[in-house]
Design an enzyme around this catalytic site. Structure first.
Site, PDB file in Angstrom:
ATOM      1  N   LYS A 177      -2.482  -1.925  -3.207  1.00  0.00           N
ATOM      2  CA  LYS A 177      -3.520  -1.053  -2.635  1.00  0.00           C
ATOM      3  C   LYS A 177      -3.070   0.396  -2.802  1.00  0.00           C
ATOM      4  CE  LYS A 177      -6.021  -0.042   1.637  1.00  0.00           C
ATOM      5  NZ  LYS A 177      -6.769  -0.607   2.747  1.00  0.00           N
TER       6      LYS A 177
ATOM      7  N   GLU B 233       0.813  -1.229   0.000  1.00  0.00           N
ATOM      8  CA  GLU B 233       0.000   0.000   0.000  1.00  0.00           C
ATOM      9  C   GLU B 233       0.843   1.275   0.000  1.00  0.00           C
ATOM     10  OE1 GLU B 233      -2.771   0.393   3.265  1.00  0.00           O
ATOM     11  OE2 GLU B 233      -3.624   2.232   2.459  1.00  0.00           O
TER      12      GLU B 233
END
Ligand code: 13P
Length: 338
Positions: free
Chosen positions: A217, A175
Site C-alpha cells: 500500500k 504501507e
C-alpha cells in the site's frame, strides 16, 4: 501459516473492479473528521457512522476488504450484530490496523518510526479470533528530510510486522507512505519513494516474508501539496508506474494505493490513468480512507435522516474507484450521482 490461504486473501483484496475501504482511523483521527462536520466524537456516533457505510449495498460490488481500528473490530451494530459480521455479509473481508502510530525517531529530529511490535504475536492471535484475515501497518516519511536511519528503521519494523502477520495466518498490507504535505517537487517524491520501496523489499526478504501472500500500500509519486508546480494526472501515473516497476517484484499479487490527502476526484483520476495507459504486472487498486469517506461524511453530518444521502455518496465514490481500478473511469461519470 498456510501460504496458499494468504495468497488467496491477497488476490481477493485486489479482485477485478474492487478495492479496500480504509476505515481504521484511530479515535483521535476520527475526531478530526467529526470536528469538520460538527459531530461529537463518542462511541455511538463512531458506530453509527461505520455501520451505515458497512451496510451500504454497493459494498458487495466494489469493496473487497475493510481495514478496522481496534475499537471497531470489537463493536456491535445497533441491532447487536458484530460489525465484523456486517462486513462479512457484504462479501468483504475484515482487516485490522495493528501499528500504534508514528513516534519521534531518536537520533533523527523531525522524523518518525512506527511502533507496535511489542506483544504483536499475541495481538494477532486475538485479532484472528475476532475475524481479521488481513492487517495493516503504516510507516510515514517526510520527503524533505528523509534519512537512512528513518528508511531503515521503518523498513525493519514493516518486515517484522509482516512476518508476524503471516505466522498468524493474517495477510499483511505493507504501507510505506511518503507524505504529500510538504513543498517538495515530484522528483523528490520519486527519489524518496524509490529508496523507501527498495529498502522495504530488501527487509521483507531478510524477514522471510512470502510476497505472494502480501499487498503493498504505497503513496503515488506526486508533487508535495505546497509545491508551486503541481504535476498533472498523466505525469503522476507515468512516474508512479515507473518507480513501482523498478521496486515491486511481480510475485506481489497487488498494489492498493492510499489517497494521502488528494482530492476525491484526483485519487480516482490517477488510479484510472495508471490502469488505462500501462501494461502492469500486478493488479493496481485503491485502499482509500479520506478519498472514499470525505463525501459521505459531508452528506451525513451526524443526522439519521441523512443516512440515505450519505450512503449514496459512498456508493458513488466506491463505484468511481472500482471503475478506475479497471481503467474504465471517465470524468463525465462524476456528474451522475449514484
Ligand atoms: P488515506 O486514503 O486517507 O490516506 O488513508 C489511507 C490509510 O489507510 C492511511 O493509513
Amino acid at each position: 501459516m498456510d501460504a496458499n490461504e494468504l495468497h488467496k486473501i491477497a488476490c481477493a483484496m485486489v479482485a477485478k473492479g474492487k478495492g479496500l475501504l480504509a476505515a481504521d482511523e484511530s479515535s483521535g483521527t476520527i475526531k478530526k473528521r467529526f470536528d469538520a462536520i460538527n459531530v461529537e466524537n463518542i462511541e455511538s456516533n463512531r458506530r453509527d457512522y461505520r455501520e451505515f457505510m458497512f451496510r451500504t449495498p454497493a459494498m458487495k460490488d466494489h469493496i473487497s476488504g475493510v481495514i478496522l481500528y481496534d475499537e471497531t473490530i470489537r463493536q456491535k451494530a445497533k441491532d447487536g450484530t458484530p460489525l465484523v459480521d456486517v462486513i462479512k455479509a457484504s462479501g468483504a473481508v475484515p482487516g485490522i490496523k495493528v501499528d500504534t502510530g508514528a513516534k519521534p525517531l531518536a537520533g533523527s529530529p523531525g522524523e518518525t518510526v512506527t511502533e507496535g511490535l511489542d506483544g504483536l504475536r499475541e495481538r494477532f492471535a486475538e485479532y484472528h479470533k475476532l475475524g481479521a484475515r488481513f492487517a495493516k501497518w503504516r510507516a510515514t516519511y517526510d520527503p524533505t528530510r528523509t534519512s537512512y536511519n528513518c528508511v531503515n528503521a521503518n523498513a525493519h519494523a514493516l518486515a517484522r510486522y509482516a512476518a508476524l502477520a503471516q505466522e498468524a495466518g493474517i495477510m499483511p498490507i505493507v504501507e510505506p507512505e511518503v507524505l504529500m504535505d510538504f513543498d517538495n517537487d515530484i522528483e523528490t517524491c520519486a527519489r524518496v519513494t524509490e529508496w523507501v520501496l527498495k529498502d522495504v523489499f530488501q527487509e521483507l526478504f531478510y524477514a522471510h516474508v512470502q510476497l505472494e501472500g502480501a499487498i503493498l500500500k504505497p503513496n503515488m509519486v506526486i508533487s508535495g501539496k505546497k509545491c508551486a508546480r503541481q504535476a498533472g494526472v498523466e505525469e503522476v501515473a507515468e512516474r508512479t508506474v515507473k518507480i513501482l516497476k523498478r521496486c515491486v517484484p511481480t510475485s506481489v499479487p497487488g498494489i492498493a494505493f492510499l489517497s494521502g490527502g488528494q482530492s476525491d476526484e484526483e485519487a480516482t483520476a490517477h488510479l484510472n490513468a495508471m490502469n488505462a495507459g500501462h501494461d502492469l504486472p500486478w493488479a493496481l487498486t485503491f485502499s482509500y480512507g479520506r478519498a472514499l469517506q470525505h463525501a459521505p461524511q459531508k452528506a451525513w453530518c451526524g443526522r439519521p435522516e441523512n443516512v440515505g444521502a450519505a450512503q449514496a455518496a459512498f456508493t458513488h465514490r466506491a463505484r468511481m474507484n472500482g471503475l478506475a481500478a479497471m481503467g474504465q473511469w471517465k470524468p463525465e461519470l462524476e456528474k451522475q450521482a449514484a
